[in-house]
Every structure is written in structure tokens, then in C-alpha cells.
Design a protein around this motif. Structure first.
Motif, PDB file in Angstrom:
ATOM      1  N   PRO A 109      40.983  46.887  43.596  1.00 24.18           N
ATOM      2  CA  PRO A 109      41.382  45.600  44.701  1.00 24.18           C
ATOM      3  C   PRO A 109      40.840  44.469  43.620  1.00 24.18           C
ATOM      4  O   PRO A 109      39.772  44.139  43.149  1.00 24.18           O
ATOM      5  N   PHE A 110      41.941  43.399  43.969  1.00 21.86           N
ATOM      6  CA  PHE A 110      41.524  42.125  43.555  1.00 21.86           C
ATOM      7  C   PHE A 110      41.084  41.744  41.989  1.00 21.86           C
ATOM      8  O   PHE A 110      40.509  40.857  41.623  1.00 21.86           O
ATOM      9  N   ILE A 111      41.375  42.690  41.110  1.00 18.26           N
ATOM     10  CA  ILE A 111      41.192  42.835  39.760  1.00 18.26           C
ATOM     11  C   ILE A 111      42.071  41.855  39.006  1.00 18.26           C
ATOM     12  O   ILE A 111      42.058  41.012  37.988  1.00 18.26           O
ATOM     13  N   PHE A 112      43.261  41.630  39.482  1.00 17.60           N
ATOM     14  CA  PHE A 112      44.585  40.684  39.051  1.00 17.60           C
ATOM     15  C   PHE A 112      44.838  39.748  40.001  1.00 17.60           C
ATOM     16  O   PHE A 112      44.839  39.659  41.270  1.00 17.60           O
ATOM     17  N   ARG A 113      44.972  38.397  39.392  1.00 12.33           N
ATOM     18  CA  ARG A 113      45.400  37.128  40.110  1.00 12.33           C
ATOM     19  C   ARG A 113      46.716  37.477  40.553  1.00 12.33           C
ATOM     20  O   ARG A 113      46.808  36.790  41.724  1.00 12.33           O
ATOM     21  N   ASP A 114      47.630  37.530  39.675  1.00 11.94           N
ATOM     22  CA  ASP A 114      49.128  37.509  40.136  1.00 11.94           C
ATOM     23  C   ASP A 114      49.860  38.510  38.805  1.00 11.94           C
ATOM     24  O   ASP A 114      49.044  39.265  38.137  1.00 11.94           O
ATOM     25  N   LEU A 115      51.205  38.751  39.127  1.00 16.28           N
ATOM     26  CA  LEU A 115      51.888  39.731  38.212  1.00 16.28           C
ATOM     27  C   LEU A 115      51.741  39.143  36.864  1.00 16.28           C
ATOM     28  O   LEU A 115      51.620  39.866  35.811  1.00 16.28           O
ATOM     29  N   ALA A 116      51.736  37.716  36.685  1.00 14.56           N
ATOM     30  CA  ALA A 116      51.660  37.248  35.188  1.00 14.56           C
ATOM     31  C   ALA A 116      50.309  37.709  34.738  1.00 14.56           C
ATOM     32  O   ALA A 116      50.429  38.269  33.363  1.00 14.56           O
ATOM     33  N   HIS A 117      49.155  37.540  35.162  1.00 14.66           N
ATOM     34  CA  HIS A 117      47.794  37.919  34.671  1.00 14.66           C
ATOM     35  C   HIS A 117      47.874  39.432  34.414  1.00 14.66           C
ATOM     36  O   HIS A 117      47.250  39.873  33.464  1.00 14.66           O
ATOM     37  N   GLN A 124      47.720  43.317  26.320  1.00 16.59           N
ATOM     38  CA  GLN A 124      46.622  43.196  25.487  1.00 16.59           C
ATOM     39  C   GLN A 124      45.957  44.622  25.287  1.00 16.59           C
ATOM     40  O   GLN A 124      44.928  44.973  24.637  1.00 16.59           O
ATOM     41  N   ASP A 125      46.571  45.526  26.099  1.00 18.08           N
ATOM     42  CA  ASP A 125      45.923  47.007  26.242  1.00 18.08           C
ATOM     43  C   ASP A 125      44.245  47.050  26.474  1.00 18.08           C
ATOM     44  O   ASP A 125      43.486  47.678  25.969  1.00 18.08           O
ATOM     45  N   LEU A 126      43.999  46.070  27.368  1.00 27.61           N
ATOM     46  CA  LEU A 126      42.618  45.951  27.636  1.00 27.61           C
ATOM     47  C   LEU A 126      41.883  47.381  28.372  1.00 27.61           C
ATOM     48  O   LEU A 126      40.694  47.133  28.320  1.00 27.61           O
ATOM     49  N   PHE A 127      42.861  48.135  28.884  1.00 29.49           N
ATOM     50  CA  PHE A 127      42.343  49.483  29.534  1.00 29.49           C
ATOM     51  C   PHE A 127      42.127  50.609  28.357  1.00 29.49           C
ATOM     52  O   PHE A 127      41.960  51.516  28.988  1.00 29.49           O
ATOM     53  N   LYS A 128      42.232  50.131  27.211  1.00 30.51           N
ATOM     54  CA  LYS A 128      42.109  51.255  25.982  1.00 30.51           C
ATOM     55  C   LYS A 128      40.910  52.215  26.127  1.00 30.51           C
ATOM     56  O   LYS A 128      40.898  53.433  26.209  1.00 30.51           O
ATOM     57  N   PRO A 129      39.598  51.440  26.353  1.00 31.76           N
ATOM     58  CA  PRO A 129      38.270  52.367  26.467  1.00 31.76           C
ATOM     59  C   PRO A 129      38.607  53.336  27.583  1.00 31.76           C
ATOM     60  O   PRO A 129      37.919  54.444  27.452  1.00 31.76           O
ATOM     61  N   ASN A 323      34.936  41.215  31.983  1.00 29.90           N
ATOM     62  CA  ASN A 323      34.708  39.750  31.415  1.00 29.90           C
ATOM     63  C   ASN A 323      36.358  39.347  30.526  1.00 29.90           C
ATOM     64  O   ASN A 323      36.773  38.194  30.821  1.00 29.90           O
ATOM     65  N   ARG A 324      36.720  40.190  29.950  1.00 22.32           N
ATOM     66  CA  ARG A 324      37.992  40.030  29.405  1.00 22.32           C
ATOM     67  C   ARG A 324      39.061  39.530  29.990  1.00 22.32           C
ATOM     68  O   ARG A 324      39.942  38.617  29.799  1.00 22.32           O
ATOM     69  N   ILE A 325      39.334  40.632  31.062  1.00 22.06           N
ATOM     70  CA  ILE A 325      40.325  40.398  32.038  1.00 22.06           C
ATOM     71  C   ILE A 325      40.105  38.748  32.821  1.00 22.06           C
ATOM     72  O   ILE A 325      41.128  38.163  33.076  1.00 22.06           O
ATOM     73  N   ASN A 326      38.864  38.731  33.081  1.00 19.25           N
ATOM     74  CA  ASN A 326      38.760  37.490  33.899  1.00 19.25           C
ATOM     75  C   ASN A 326      38.808  36.357  32.891  1.00 19.25           C
ATOM     76  O   ASN A 326      39.206  35.151  33.427  1.00 19.25           O
ATOM     77  N   ALA A 327      38.658  36.479  31.681  1.00 21.10           N
ATOM     78  CA  ALA A 327      38.974  35.340  30.871  1.00 21.10           C
ATOM     79  C   ALA A 327      40.387  34.832  30.472  1.00 21.10           C
ATOM     80  O   ALA A 327      40.617  33.761  30.070  1.00 21.10           O
ATOM     81  N   LEU A 328      41.265  35.761  30.693  1.00 27.87           N
ATOM     82  CA  LEU A 328      42.771  35.541  30.512  1.00 27.87           C
ATOM     83  C   LEU A 328      43.048  34.328  31.401  1.00 27.87           C
ATOM     84  O   LEU A 328      42.771  34.336  32.522  1.00 27.87           O
ATOM     85  N   THR A 329      44.150  33.399  30.753  1.00 27.91           N
ATOM     86  CA  THR A 329      44.470  32.427  31.511  1.00 27.91           C
ATOM     87  C   THR A 329      45.660  32.399  32.314  1.00 27.91           C
ATOM     88  O   THR A 329      45.927  31.506  33.169  1.00 27.91           O
ATOM     89  N   ALA A 330      46.484  33.736  32.272  1.00 26.47           N
ATOM     90  CA  ALA A 330      47.604  33.603  32.993  1.00 26.47           C
ATOM     91  C   ALA A 330      47.520  33.666  34.593  1.00 26.47           C
ATOM     92  O   ALA A 330      46.407  34.036  34.976  1.00 26.47           O
TER      93      ALA A 330
END
Length: 330
Positions: A109-117, A124-129, A323-330
Motif C-alpha cells: 500500500p502507498f508505495i506508488f504515487r500514481d500510474l506514471a510512478h 527500471q526493474d527496481l524489484f529485480k532483487p 529509497n530508489r522508488i521514492n527518489a523517482l520523480t514521476a
């Protein structure tokens, strides 16, 4: 005696030669979906099958078990981990928590701001780990990321703000992060099986549930809970999964075709689900089956959940991902 033996050998030889030489039987793969033909999950799996046939170019059979005929997503994932019954399926990350504590983080929950984010995170495949951990521990490969549905909470009566939400029993997925997040907001989260939600609301066991539009429509939740509070608390990511045990037994060119088809079928899934989301709700509302209720405290909900999410990320060693997710500007 000698003549009889020779005669017997002569008669036997043609019989042996007449046995047909069979080519190797085509590969058969079994898939599973909780839903019927029209749901984005099922449509994505059908697209996956078509693409595998196209890219491999050799005879292959697919058997897709629909409408929960092989159980629910939690069972599908367990079957894939064991290398039996189900070879491929779309599965919510929440059902992977037995094998990987980090898996439910994929669409928490609340990990994404919107669909663009959300799109930017996937690109960017941030969930690869997380995918690597699931593949190592559960022996299930995430070969693509579908989803894109925005989740809201449905009730029998209108719920407009945190004050009206507080204390209500709401069904959540089984992963701990969902219960922790909903508790932080003031709700009383309840874990029950997906196929029991309708009856649980009807019998006043719970006050409501949360789902994306496709699920609300397919499971007819609007019949018992037509008031949809537009909390927009999550955007789904639904991995297309494949059993590693089964995959490793297949020819290498078929493995490559499966991984390629998984990526492309999941892109199809994202487009189908995110594109249809608002259309489904609009159609249901125009038909008088559902009413969208403006929820005025979404920002406050997120503020309450953020510390819970940060603590959870530390607990599962996913701080760097968050941190990488929150740093994205979308």
C-alpha cells in the motif's frame, strides 16, 4: 525343430519392423487462473500461450484451468514451487510471503504515487532483487510484471474519510505488511480467502474489502458492497510466474521463448488492466450497480502508512529499493 525355429524367427522379424517409430510427444504446460475469459489475468495468460507458440515454432500444448478450478493463487504458487499441477499463473506478490518476506513489498500500500510512478519503477526493474530472491527460495521465476489496477475499498455504506473508516473490519491479503498498514490507518484488518469475501460481507463478518476494478466486477462485490471509497491506496503488480523446476526441464530454445513471451504478455496485461480500470467503474456506476465515493483523507492515510512502510523495508533489507522508488520523480 531347427526348421521351426527358423520359421519362427522369420515371422517375428517383420512384426518387429512393423512397430511405428513415434516422434517425441509435444510438450504440455498447465496454467491456472482464478477468473473467467474476460478478466485481464486470463487474457494475459492466453496471450502468453500464443506468443510462446509463435516464438518457439514447434508443437506445444497449453491447458489453462480457469475459474479457480485448481484453487486460488496461493495454491498455484505452492504448486509451481513444488513443480507439479501448475506450471504458470498470474499471482499476487502477497501469496509469496511464505517463501520471501520481501515479495509483498512489490505492490504494498502507498508505495506508488500514481500510474506514471508505477510505470517508471517497472521500466527500471527496481524489484529485480526481490524477483531473484523468490526464484532462489521458492524456485518460481517472475517472467513478467502485469497489473496496473488501482485498488479501492468497497463497503455497504458510504465511507468518506478516516473518521468513518476507523474501526471497520476490512479484508486484506495475507502478507503482514497489509495488516500493519491498515492497522496504522485505524481499520481492523481481517485475513480471509478471496473467494469468501462476498459471503463474509453478506453475513456481516467483515464490513468491506479492497480490490481493483476488474476484481470488483468479476467477483460481483458490488452486489453486497456497492459503495466504493476511492482510497486509491495501491496499484497492483501481478507477476506472471513460471515453475523453475519445469522450466529447467525444457529445451533451452523453449525456455528463451517462454521468458520472452512472459515479458510481452505482461506488458499486454498492464495495458489491458490499467486502461480498463476507470471504464469498468464508469460502466458499473452508470448501470446503478456501484457508487464511487470521494475519499478526502488519502494524503493523511499515506502519512500514517509511510513510517510502517519504512520500518518494513528495514526489516526485509529493502531500504535501498524503497529509497530508489521514492527518489523517482514521476
Amino acid at each position: 525343430m531347427h526348421r521351426r525355429a527358423l520359421l519362427g524367427s522369420a515371422l517375428a522379424a517383420p512384426a518387429l519392423l512393423s512397430f511405428p517409430v513415434h516422434a517425441q510427444a509435444p510438450v504440455t504446460l498447465n496454467g491456472a487462473s482464478q477468473f473467467g475469459d474476460d478478466h485481464p489475468y486470463t487474457r494475459a495468460l492466453v496471450r502468453f500461450e500464443e506468443l510462446v507458440k509463435q516464438y518457439w515454432g514447434k508443437p506445444i500444448n497449453f491447458v489453462l484451468h480457469k475459474n479457480s478450478s485448481l484453487g486460488l493463487e496461493k495454491q498455484y504458487f505452492e504448486y509451481m514451487a513444488q513443480g507439479r499441477a501448475v506450471d504458470y499463473a498470474v499471482v499476487s506478490p502477497a501469496h509469496m510471503s511464505t517463501f520471501s518476506r520481501a515479495a509483498p513489498f512489490v505492490d504494498a500500500p502507498f508505495i506508488f504515487r500514481d500510474l506514471a510512478h508505477w510505470n517508471q519503477v517497472l521500466e527500471q526493474d527496481l524489484f529485480k532483487p526481490v524477483a531473484d530472491e523468490v526464484e532462489k527460495r521458492a524456485r518460481v521465476a517472475m517472467i513478467g510484471y502485469g497489473g496496473g489496477g488501482v485498488r479501492n475499498i468497497f463497503f455497504a455504506r458510504p465511507v468518506r474519510n478516516l473518521g468513518e473508516l476507523r474501526g471497520l473490519k476490512v479484508r486484506v491479503q495475507g502478507a503482514p505488511i497489509w495488516s500493519r498498514s491498515f492497522t496504522a490507518v485505524g481499520m481492523s484488518p481481517t485475513v480471509i480467502a478471496y473467494n469468501e469475501i462476498y459471503n463474509a460481507i453478506q453475513n456481516n463478518v467483515i464490513d468491506g474489502g479492497e480490490n481493483e476494478a476488474a476484481g470488483v466486477e468479476q467477483m460481483r462485490f458490488y452486489e453486497v458492497a456497492p459503495q466504493l471509497a476511492m482510497t486509491q491506496h495501491a496499484i497492483t503488480i501481478r507477476p506472471l510466474c513460471f515453475s523453475v523446476q519445469v522450466l529447467n526441464r525444457l529445451p533451452t530454445d523453449l525456455q528463451a521463448a517462454i521468458r520472452r513471451a512472459g515479458r510481452e504478455a505482461s506488458a499486454f496485461h498492464r495495458q489491458a488492466e490499467s486502461g480498463a480500470d476507470s471504464q469498468i467503474l464508469e460502466t458499473l456506476e452508470k448501470a446503478g450497480k456501484l457508487h464511487r465515493v470521494e475519499f478526502t483523507d488519502r494524503a493523511e492515510m499515506k502519512r500514517l502508512v509511510d513510517p510502517v512502510m519504512a520500518a518494513y523495508a528495514r526489516e526485509i533489507d529493502a531500504e535501498n529499493i524503497l529509497n530508489r522508488i521514492n527518489a523517482l520523480t514521476a
